[in-house]
Design a protein around this motif. Sequence first.
Motif: not given
Length: 196
Positions: A22-38, A100-106
Motif C-alpha cells: 500500500r505504501q509503495m503504491a502511495e509514495v513510490g520506491f524513492s520515498r518508501f520507508s520500512a520504518r513507516e510500514v512498521a 499503478n505507476a509507483n508499483l510498476w516502477m518499483a
Amino acid sequence: MGRRSDHSRAELAELILAEGHRQMAEVGFSRFSAREVAKRIGYSIGTLYNVFGSLDRLLAAINTRTFGLWARHLEARLENEQGDRIAALVDGYFSFARENANLWMAIYDHRLPPDVSLAADDHEARSVLTEIVTREVAASLPKAARAGAPRLARSLVATVHGHCTFALNGAFDLMGEAAPQDLALARVRESLAAAS
C-alpha cells in the motif's frame, strides 16, 4: 511500544506485505520507508527484519505481489478478447503501468545486491507474467515457429517495456511522440511477422 504476540509469523508477513505494498503504491520506491510500514502496523522495525530478513527481501516480496497483480490484470484484459489478443496484451501492459505507476516502477528501481538471490517462490510467482506473454506470442505464430516463442516473448517484453517507460517518464513527450503505445504495438507486429 510495538505489539509482541498479536499475530502468527504468517499473519505478520501478510500484514507487513499488505502495508508495504500500500505504501509503495502511495509514495513510490524513492520515498518508501520500512520504518513507516512498521509504525502503521504497530510493530517495531526489528519485527519487519525478523520476518523478512532484510529490507531487500521485503522489497522483493512487495514487487512479487505487484507481479501477481499485473499478471491478473493481463489475464482479465485477455479473458474476453476474441479478436486481436496481441493488441490486448500490449494495451494490458501499458494500462497496468499507467494505473499503478509507483508499483510498476518499483519493480525496476529495486535491484537485489549481488550476494542476495531471489527466493524460489518469488521467482516462480514472477514468471507467470512471462508465461502469459509467451502463450500469446506462441498462439500468434505458425506452428513451425512456436519453439522460438519463449525467446521472442522476452525480446518483445523488453521492446514494450522500453516504450512504456519512455511514455511514463515523459521522454516520448520530449521527442514529440504522441502515440507510444501504437509504436510499441507496431514493433511487436513487425517482430511477429519476421518470426512467422
